[in-house]
Design a protein around this motif. Structure first.
Motif, PDB file in Angstrom:
ATOM      1  N   VAL A   3      52.132  13.348   0.768  1.00 44.57           N
ATOM      2  CA  VAL A   3      51.551  14.691   0.649  1.00 44.57           C
ATOM      3  C   VAL A   3      51.629  15.177  -0.792  1.00 44.57           C
ATOM      4  O   VAL A   3      50.668  15.765  -1.328  1.00 44.57           O
ATOM      5  CB  VAL A   3      52.272  15.658   1.602  1.00 44.57           C
ATOM      6  CG1 VAL A   3      51.823  17.088   1.355  1.00 44.57           C
ATOM      7  CG2 VAL A   3      52.008  15.273   3.044  1.00 44.57           C
ATOM      8  N   LEU A   4      52.762  14.946  -1.470  1.00 49.50           N
ATOM      9  CA  LEU A   4      52.904  15.343  -2.858  1.00 49.50           C
ATOM     10  C   LEU A   4      51.897  14.615  -3.738  1.00 49.50           C
ATOM     11  O   LEU A   4      51.281  15.216  -4.640  1.00 49.50           O
ATOM     12  CB  LEU A   4      54.329  15.055  -3.342  1.00 49.50           C
ATOM     13  CG  LEU A   4      54.590  15.309  -4.834  1.00 49.50           C
ATOM     14  CD1 LEU A   4      54.388  16.773  -5.173  1.00 49.50           C
ATOM     15  CD2 LEU A   4      56.000  14.858  -5.208  1.00 49.50           C
ATOM     16  N   ALA A   5      51.700  13.323  -3.490  1.00 52.29           N
ATOM     17  CA  ALA A   5      50.749  12.552  -4.290  1.00 52.29           C
ATOM     18  C   ALA A   5      49.332  13.109  -4.159  1.00 52.29           C
ATOM     19  O   ALA A   5      48.616  13.278  -5.153  1.00 52.29           O
ATOM     20  CB  ALA A   5      50.788  11.087  -3.858  1.00 52.29           C
ATOM     21  N   PRO A  40      47.933  10.961 -11.301  1.00 55.21           N
ATOM     22  CA  PRO A  40      48.649  11.913 -10.432  1.00 55.21           C
ATOM     23  C   PRO A  40      49.322  11.248  -9.239  1.00 55.21           C
ATOM     24  O   PRO A  40      50.409  11.654  -8.828  1.00 55.21           O
ATOM     25  CB  PRO A  40      47.548  12.878  -9.982  1.00 55.21           C
ATOM     26  CG  PRO A  40      46.481  12.755 -11.006  1.00 55.21           C
ATOM     27  CD  PRO A  40      46.514  11.335 -11.456  1.00 55.21           C
ATOM     28  N   LEU A  41      48.675  10.216  -8.680  1.00 51.39           N
ATOM     29  CA  LEU A  41      49.295   9.521  -7.561  1.00 51.39           C
ATOM     30  C   LEU A  41      50.587   8.831  -7.988  1.00 51.39           C
ATOM     31  O   LEU A  41      51.571   8.796  -7.246  1.00 51.39           O
ATOM     32  CB  LEU A  41      48.324   8.495  -6.968  1.00 51.39           C
ATOM     33  CG  LEU A  41      47.092   9.055  -6.249  1.00 51.39           C
ATOM     34  CD1 LEU A  41      46.178   7.921  -5.814  1.00 51.39           C
ATOM     35  CD2 LEU A  41      47.497   9.884  -5.043  1.00 51.39           C
ATOM     36  N   VAL A  45      55.593   8.347  -7.322  1.00 48.87           N
ATOM     37  CA  VAL A  45      56.322   7.099  -7.116  1.00 48.87           C
ATOM     38  C   VAL A  45      57.827   7.261  -7.362  1.00 48.87           C
ATOM     39  O   VAL A  45      58.640   6.741  -6.589  1.00 48.87           O
ATOM     40  CB  VAL A  45      55.724   5.982  -7.994  1.00 48.87           C
ATOM     41  CG1 VAL A  45      56.599   4.732  -7.964  1.00 48.87           C
ATOM     42  CG2 VAL A  45      54.319   5.648  -7.517  1.00 48.87           C
ATOM     43  N   PRO A  46      58.271   7.958  -8.435  1.00 50.91           N
ATOM     44  CA  PRO A  46      59.728   8.107  -8.623  1.00 50.91           C
ATOM     45  C   PRO A  46      60.421   8.763  -7.438  1.00 50.91           C
ATOM     46  O   PRO A  46      61.531   8.376  -7.077  1.00 50.91           O
ATOM     47  CB  PRO A  46      59.834   8.972  -9.887  1.00 50.91           C
ATOM     48  CG  PRO A  46      58.580   8.696 -10.636  1.00 50.91           C
ATOM     49  CD  PRO A  46      57.529   8.501  -9.588  1.00 50.91           C
ATOM     50  N   LEU A  47      59.761   9.756  -6.816  1.00 52.54           N
ATOM     51  CA  LEU A  47      60.361  10.390  -5.642  1.00 52.54           C
ATOM     52  C   LEU A  47      60.508   9.381  -4.511  1.00 52.54           C
ATOM     53  O   LEU A  47      61.551   9.324  -3.852  1.00 52.54           O
ATOM     54  CB  LEU A  47      59.506  11.567  -5.195  1.00 52.54           C
ATOM     55  CG  LEU A  47      59.957  12.263  -3.901  1.00 52.54           C
ATOM     56  CD1 LEU A  47      61.353  12.839  -4.062  1.00 52.54           C
ATOM     57  CD2 LEU A  47      58.955  13.344  -3.510  1.00 52.54           C
ATOM     58  N   GLY A  48      59.468   8.577  -4.286  1.00 51.76           N
ATOM     59  CA  GLY A  48      59.563   7.557  -3.244  1.00 51.76           C
ATOM     60  C   GLY A  48      60.647   6.542  -3.532  1.00 51.76           C
ATOM     61  O   GLY A  48      61.380   6.125  -2.629  1.00 51.76           O
ATOM     62  N   ALA A  49      60.770   6.133  -4.804  1.00 53.44           N
ATOM     63  CA  ALA A  49      61.819   5.178  -5.172  1.00 53.44           C
ATOM     64  C   ALA A  49      63.205   5.772  -4.934  1.00 53.44           C
ATOM     65  O   ALA A  49      64.118   5.074  -4.471  1.00 53.44           O
ATOM     66  CB  ALA A  49      61.658   4.778  -6.644  1.00 53.44           C
ATOM     67  N   LEU A  50      63.370   7.065  -5.224  1.00 55.33           N
ATOM     68  CA  LEU A  50      64.666   7.712  -5.001  1.00 55.33           C
ATOM     69  C   LEU A  50      64.997   7.774  -3.516  1.00 55.33           C
ATOM     70  O   LEU A  50      66.136   7.511  -3.109  1.00 55.33           O
ATOM     71  CB  LEU A  50      64.642   9.120  -5.597  1.00 55.33           C
ATOM     72  CG  LEU A  50      65.921   9.949  -5.418  1.00 55.33           C
ATOM     73  CD1 LEU A  50      67.108   9.268  -6.086  1.00 55.33           C
ATOM     74  CD2 LEU A  50      65.727  11.354  -5.979  1.00 55.33           C
ATOM     75  N   VAL A  51      64.000   8.092  -2.687  1.00 44.01           N
ATOM     76  CA  VAL A  51      64.232   8.177  -1.237  1.00 44.01           C
ATOM     77  C   VAL A  51      64.629   6.809  -0.687  1.00 44.01           C
ATOM     78  O   VAL A  51      65.589   6.669   0.078  1.00 44.01           O
ATOM     79  CB  VAL A  51      62.973   8.719  -0.535  1.00 44.01           C
ATOM     80  CG1 VAL A  51      63.115   8.593   0.974  1.00 44.01           C
ATOM     81  CG2 VAL A  51      62.735  10.162  -0.927  1.00 44.01           C
ATOM     82  N   VAL A  52      63.875   5.762  -1.087  1.00 37.68           N
ATOM     83  CA  VAL A  52      64.174   4.414  -0.600  1.00 37.68           C
ATOM     84  C   VAL A  52      65.542   3.948  -1.098  1.00 37.68           C
ATOM     85  O   VAL A  52      66.323   3.341  -0.358  1.00 37.68           O
ATOM     86  CB  VAL A  52      63.066   3.436  -1.029  1.00 37.68           C
ATOM     87  CG1 VAL A  52      63.445   2.008  -0.674  1.00 37.68           C
ATOM     88  CG2 VAL A  52      61.758   3.803  -0.342  1.00 37.68           C
ATOM     89  N   MET A 245      51.368   3.263   3.442  1.00 37.28           N
ATOM     90  CA  MET A 245      52.703   3.850   3.348  1.00 37.28           C
ATOM     91  C   MET A 245      53.464   3.695   4.654  1.00 37.28           C
ATOM     92  O   MET A 245      54.657   3.378   4.667  1.00 37.28           O
ATOM     93  CB  MET A 245      52.588   5.324   2.977  1.00 37.28           C
ATOM     94  CG  MET A 245      52.160   5.581   1.551  1.00 37.28           C
ATOM     95  SD  MET A 245      53.363   4.967   0.361  1.00 37.28           S
ATOM     96  CE  MET A 245      54.818   5.865   0.866  1.00 37.28           C
ATOM     97  N   THR A 246      52.778   3.909   5.769  1.00 40.98           N
ATOM     98  CA  THR A 246      53.431   3.782   7.069  1.00 40.98           C
ATOM     99  C   THR A 246      53.926   2.360   7.306  1.00 40.98           C
ATOM    100  O   THR A 246      55.057   2.138   7.763  1.00 40.98           O
ATOM    101  CB  THR A 246      52.467   4.197   8.183  1.00 40.98           C
ATOM    102  OG1 THR A 246      52.022   5.531   7.951  1.00 40.98           O
ATOM    103  CG2 THR A 246      53.151   4.124   9.539  1.00 40.98           C
ATOM    104  N   LEU A 247      53.088   1.373   6.971  1.00 38.76           N
ATOM    105  CA  LEU A 247      53.483  -0.018   7.176  1.00 38.76           C
ATOM    106  C   LEU A 247      54.619  -0.414   6.240  1.00 38.76           C
ATOM    107  O   LEU A 247      55.504  -1.177   6.621  1.00 38.76           O
ATOM    108  CB  LEU A 247      52.269  -0.932   6.958  1.00 38.76           C
ATOM    109  CG  LEU A 247      51.154  -0.809   7.992  1.00 38.76           C
ATOM    110  CD1 LEU A 247      50.022  -1.767   7.667  1.00 38.76           C
ATOM    111  CD2 LEU A 247      51.677  -1.069   9.388  1.00 38.76           C
ATOM    112  N   THR A 248      54.591   0.110   5.020  1.00 37.84           N
ATOM    113  CA  THR A 248      55.674  -0.191   4.087  1.00 37.84           C
ATOM    114  C   THR A 248      56.997   0.352   4.606  1.00 37.84           C
ATOM    115  O   THR A 248      58.030  -0.341   4.596  1.00 37.84           O
ATOM    116  CB  THR A 248      55.360   0.400   2.703  1.00 37.84           C
ATOM    117  OG1 THR A 248      54.134  -0.160   2.222  1.00 37.84           O
ATOM    118  CG2 THR A 248      56.475   0.084   1.718  1.00 37.84           C
ATOM    119  N   LEU A 249      56.983   1.602   5.082  1.00 34.99           N
ATOM    120  CA  LEU A 249      58.206   2.183   5.642  1.00 34.99           C
ATOM    121  C   LEU A 249      58.651   1.433   6.889  1.00 34.99           C
ATOM    122  O   LEU A 249      59.853   1.264   7.124  1.00 34.99           O
ATOM    123  CB  LEU A 249      57.979   3.654   5.960  1.00 34.99           C
ATOM    124  CG  LEU A 249      57.803   4.578   4.751  1.00 34.99           C
ATOM    125  CD1 LEU A 249      57.466   5.983   5.203  1.00 34.99           C
ATOM    126  CD2 LEU A 249      59.047   4.582   3.894  1.00 34.99           C
TER     127      LEU A 249
END
Length: 271
Positions: A3-5, A40-41, A45-52, A245-249
């Motif tokens: 959503v942020l992206a 912008p997308l 990515v840094p937020l996703g990397a931090l969450v993972v 994204m869903t499949l990656t998660l």
């Protein structure tokens, strides 16, 4: 993160859509330039990397407690389990940051050396590494030049999170201990085989699931157009990004715990 992206990329999507509508009104052809959407997308990515990384650190701390004979935190109340896991998870997260910095520095150093050698070859020989057919001409060729050093370091540091989670050692000590364990000649073939097998399985699972959800992408696109936005480019991007994204998660959720447990068990065995 998704959503942020899309929120960050919204002005770029609106610009593409306005240009497409103007071209349609003028009965002219229009080819969208997606380069304005990508930066912008990438900001998300840094937020996703931090969450993972945070989730991986917690899972690794829990796996270490189970492998090393500690209490099974899944039988405790959530607050108590988190209180006990928090120190080890924080140490693993610090290790992740240090390891990422070292891998980035190694990649940059490998790039500088490779460009220097290529420049010398181009200056004193008839070879043209920067021109058509050279290794620096395509992304795949550039990756083949830069990858060996960081990949070797990444394999050498595989057991460092387990060292932090099991023994509570600092990040630098864990990196040195992992390197000293992994560099043994009898260990490398097993690590290489496990890395190749794991990568093959993960890619096969992801591609199989992607093929399974491909028929749903037009349905998702129409749903976005009907309920979210009339921007066809944003809907097309959503129909591609959301399943990916869903499949990656999903792959991370399925594979993370067994991989972390296996690495912790290997560390305890080699130690």
């Amino acid at each position: 993160m998704t959503v942020l992206a899309f929120a960050l990329a919204r002005p770029a999507f609106e610009g593409l859509w306005d240009e497409a509508l103007a071209a349609r009104a003028a009965e002219d052809s229009y080819s969208p330039d997606w380069l304005g959407v990508v930066p912008p997308l990438l900001l998300a990515v840094p937020l996703g990397a931090l969450v993972v990384a945070a989730g991986s650190a917690v899972v690794h701390a829990d796996a270490a407690a189970g492998v090393s004979g500690g209490e099974d935190h899944r039988r405790l109340p959530a607050r108590e389990a988190w209180r006990r896991l928090r120190p080890a998870a924080a140490g693993v997260l610090v290790l992740y940051a240090l390891r990422a910095a070292l891998l980035l520095a190694a990649t940059l150093a490998a790039g500088v050396v490779a460009v220097g050698v290529a420049s010398v070859l181009e200056l004193f020989t008839d070879l043209a590494p920067f021109r058509m057919g050279g290794p620096f001409e395509t992304p795949a060729g550039l990756a083949s030049v830069l990858a060996p050093v960081p990949v070797a370091l990444r394999i050498g540091f595989l057991l460092a999170p387990a060292a932090v989670a099991v023994d509570g050692v600092p990040a630098r000590t864990a990196l040195r201990r992992s390197w000293s364990l992994v560099r043994r000649r009898r260990v490398w073939p097993w690590f290489l085989a496990a890395a190749v097998l794991g990568a093959f399985v993960a890619v096969a699972v992801w591609l199989s699931a992607w093929r399974a959800v491909t028929p749903l992408r037009p349905v998702l696109r129409e749903a976005v157009l009907a309920h979210v936005t009339s921007n066809g480019y944003a809907a097309e991007a959503a129909a591609t990004v959301l399943p990916a994204m869903t499949l990656t998660l999903l792959c991370v959720t399925v594979c993370l715990r067994p991989v972390q447990t296996l690495l912790t068990a290997v560390y305890v065995r080699l130690r």
